[in-house]
Design a protein around this motif. Structure first.
Motif, short mmCIF file in Angstrom:
data_model
loop_
_atom_site.label_atom_id
_atom_site.label_comp_id
_atom_site.label_asym_id
_atom_site.label_seq_id
_atom_site.Cartn_x
_atom_site.Cartn_y
_atom_site.Cartn_z
N ARG A 242 0.83 -1.21 0.00
CA ARG A 242 0.00 0.00 0.00
C ARG A 242 0.86 1.25 0.00
O ARG A 242 0.60 2.20 -0.75
CB ARG A 242 -0.93 -0.01 1.21
CG ARG A 242 -2.04 -1.03 1.15
CD ARG A 242 -3.11 -0.65 0.13
NE ARG A 242 -3.71 0.64 0.45
CZ ARG A 242 -4.72 0.80 1.32
NH1 ARG A 242 -5.25 -0.25 1.92
NH2 ARG A 242 -5.23 2.00 1.54
N ILE A 243 1.89 1.28 0.84
CA ILE A 243 2.74 2.47 0.92
C ILE A 243 3.65 2.56 -0.29
O ILE A 243 3.89 3.66 -0.82
CB ILE A 243 3.54 2.48 2.23
CG1 ILE A 243 2.59 2.42 3.43
CG2 ILE A 243 4.41 3.72 2.32
CD1 ILE A 243 1.53 3.51 3.44
N SER A 244 4.16 1.44 -0.76
CA SER A 244 4.99 1.45 -1.96
C SER A 244 4.21 2.02 -3.15
O SER A 244 4.75 2.80 -3.95
CB SER A 244 5.48 0.04 -2.28
OG SER A 244 6.37 -0.43 -1.29
N ALA B 70 -3.31 6.16 7.10
CA ALA B 70 -2.74 7.24 7.91
C ALA B 70 -1.29 7.52 7.51
O ALA B 70 -0.86 8.67 7.47
CB ALA B 70 -2.85 6.90 9.39
N VAL B 71 -0.53 6.45 7.24
CA VAL B 71 0.86 6.65 6.81
C VAL B 71 0.89 7.29 5.43
O VAL B 71 1.72 8.18 5.16
CB VAL B 71 1.61 5.30 6.80
CG1 VAL B 71 3.05 5.50 6.34
CG2 VAL B 71 1.59 4.68 8.20
N ALA B 72 -0.03 6.90 4.56
CA ALA B 72 -0.10 7.51 3.23
C ALA B 72 -0.43 9.00 3.34
O ALA B 72 0.17 9.83 2.63
CB ALA B 72 -1.15 6.79 2.38
N ASP B 73 -1.35 9.36 4.22
CA ASP B 73 -1.68 10.77 4.38
C ASP B 73 -0.51 11.55 4.97
O ASP B 73 -0.30 12.72 4.63
CB ASP B 73 -2.91 10.92 5.27
CG ASP B 73 -4.20 10.56 4.53
OD1 ASP B 73 -4.20 10.59 3.29
OD2 ASP B 73 -5.20 10.25 5.21
N ALA C 55 -1.26 15.60 10.34
CA ALA C 55 -1.84 14.92 9.18
C ALA C 55 -2.04 13.45 9.48
O ALA C 55 -3.09 12.86 9.13
CB ALA C 55 -0.95 15.10 7.96
N PHE C 56 -1.07 12.82 10.13
CA PHE C 56 -1.21 11.42 10.53
C PHE C 56 -2.31 11.28 11.58
O PHE C 56 -3.16 10.38 11.49
CB PHE C 56 0.12 10.90 11.09
CG PHE C 56 0.05 9.51 11.64
CD1 PHE C 56 0.15 8.40 10.81
CD2 PHE C 56 -0.13 9.29 13.00
CE1 PHE C 56 0.06 7.11 11.32
CE2 PHE C 56 -0.20 8.01 13.53
CZ PHE C 56 -0.10 6.91 12.68
N ALA C 57 -2.31 12.18 12.56
CA ALA C 57 -3.30 12.10 13.64
C ALA C 57 -4.72 12.23 13.10
O ALA C 57 -5.62 11.46 13.47
CB ALA C 57 -3.02 13.20 14.67
N SER C 58 -4.93 13.21 12.23
CA SER C 58 -6.26 13.42 11.68
C SER C 58 -6.72 12.21 10.88
O SER C 58 -7.90 11.83 10.93
CB SER C 58 -6.26 14.67 10.78
OG SER C 58 -7.53 14.90 10.22
N SER C 59 -5.81 11.58 10.16
CA SER C 59 -6.17 10.42 9.35
C SER C 59 -6.45 9.19 10.19
O SER C 59 -7.43 8.48 9.97
CB SER C 59 -5.05 10.12 8.35
OG SER C 59 -5.39 9.06 7.50
N LEU D 145 1.78 12.09 1.99
CA LEU D 145 1.25 13.11 1.10
C LEU D 145 1.46 14.50 1.67
O LEU D 145 1.74 15.46 0.93
CB LEU D 145 -0.23 12.86 0.83
CG LEU D 145 -0.55 11.60 0.02
CD1 LEU D 145 -2.06 11.37 -0.07
CD2 LEU D 145 0.04 11.69 -1.38
N ALA D 146 1.35 14.64 3.00
CA ALA D 146 1.62 15.92 3.63
C ALA D 146 3.10 16.28 3.52
O ALA D 146 3.46 17.44 3.29
CB ALA D 146 1.20 15.88 5.10
N VAL D 147 3.97 15.28 3.66
CA VAL D 147 5.41 15.51 3.47
C VAL D 147 5.68 15.96 2.03
O VAL D 147 6.42 16.92 1.79
CB VAL D 147 6.20 14.22 3.78
CG1 VAL D 147 7.66 14.37 3.36
CG2 VAL D 147 6.11 13.89 5.27
#
Length: 248
Positions: free
Chosen positions: A39-41, A115-118, A218-222, A121-123
């Motif tokens: 998923r992250i890849s 959450a890691v993807a979000d 961003a992680f927390a909100s997701s 994306l924020a990064v």
């Protein structure tokens, strides 16, 4: 309705393709469906991050401007958080030729990939991902907006999900967390899910002291989002605490 359960096997096997997808809530207890790496890849590849395999057999990604890296280190088995193996380590630098990362974020197996993807994306959206513009309140406000109440005794540093099965706090960090700031005793954010008090953790995430608060938010909100996520298998540790229905 009964959905397949995903055991805490270190291999985290994926469910057969014939298994249906379920809409699952809450997100913070939904697990990683055994496809955390994929998923992250996929998220990184779609954003144009380059990848290669390192000499340690880990998978390393670098973003187009060369300032951010993401490494799948699950195969290395060298780092644990909350008794769980760290799967992804994400870092940022101020300059492409810098040998030292300004900050690092660590995510264990079981962390919801959305959450890691979000977070990534924020990064990616930041032209200067190593610069911290926000304040600690940014993270707590993101959680409050999702309905996570603040800790009664420590409202300035800690919030919990309404079911007390996951937490988010800013404080001293575990040993081994690397940061570009060499000062001792720095504080950073940690998050975790513990479906039943005293049971093993489902996942854990740690952000070194210099990770910008906006990125942590961003992680927390997701992770606190009430929106359902798709899963084929459900984490056994969260049995009885999930709501799910067939997609379609």
């Amino acid at each position: 309705m009964e959905a397949p359960l995903n055991s805490r096997s270190s291999r985290y096997p994926s469910a057969p393709d014939s298994c249906p997808f379920y809409w699952v809530t809450p997100r913070h207890l939904a697990g990683d469906d055994g496809v955390f790496a994929d998923r992250i890849s996929d998220t990184l590849a779609e954003s144009g991050w380059m990848s290669w395999t390192t000499a340690r057999s880990t998978l390393l990604f670098l973003n187009p401007n060369g300032l951010c890296g993401a490494e799948w280190i699950r195969t290395d088995n060298a780092f644990l958080l909350g008794g769980l193996p760290v799967a992804w380590q994400i870092s940022s630098r101020t300059h492409r030729d810098s040998a030292l990362a300004e900050w690092n974020a660590y995510f264990t197996t079981g962390t919801p990939p959305e959450a890691v993807a979000d977070f990534l994306l924020a990064v990616e959206a930041r032209t200067d991902p190593a610069v911290n513009y926000g304040e600690r309140e940014t993270v707590l406000s993101a959680l409050s907006d999702r309905g996570w109440p603040r800790d009664y005794d420590h409202p300035e540093t800690t919030a919990w999900d309404p079911g007390l099965s996951a937490g988010f706090t800013c404080g001293p960090l575990p040993e081994g967390i690397q940061d570009g700031d060499p000062r001792p005793d720095l504080t950073g954010w940690q998050a975790w899910a513990e479906p039943v008090l005293g049971s093993p953790y489902l996942w854990a995430a740690t952000f070194s002291a210099s990770v910008p608060h906006e990125l942590v938010a961003a992680f927390a909100s997701s992770v606190a989002s009430p929106a359902p996520v798709q899963r084929r298998t459900l984490p056994e540790l969260a049995a009885g605490r999930l709501t799910f229905s067939l997609t379609g």
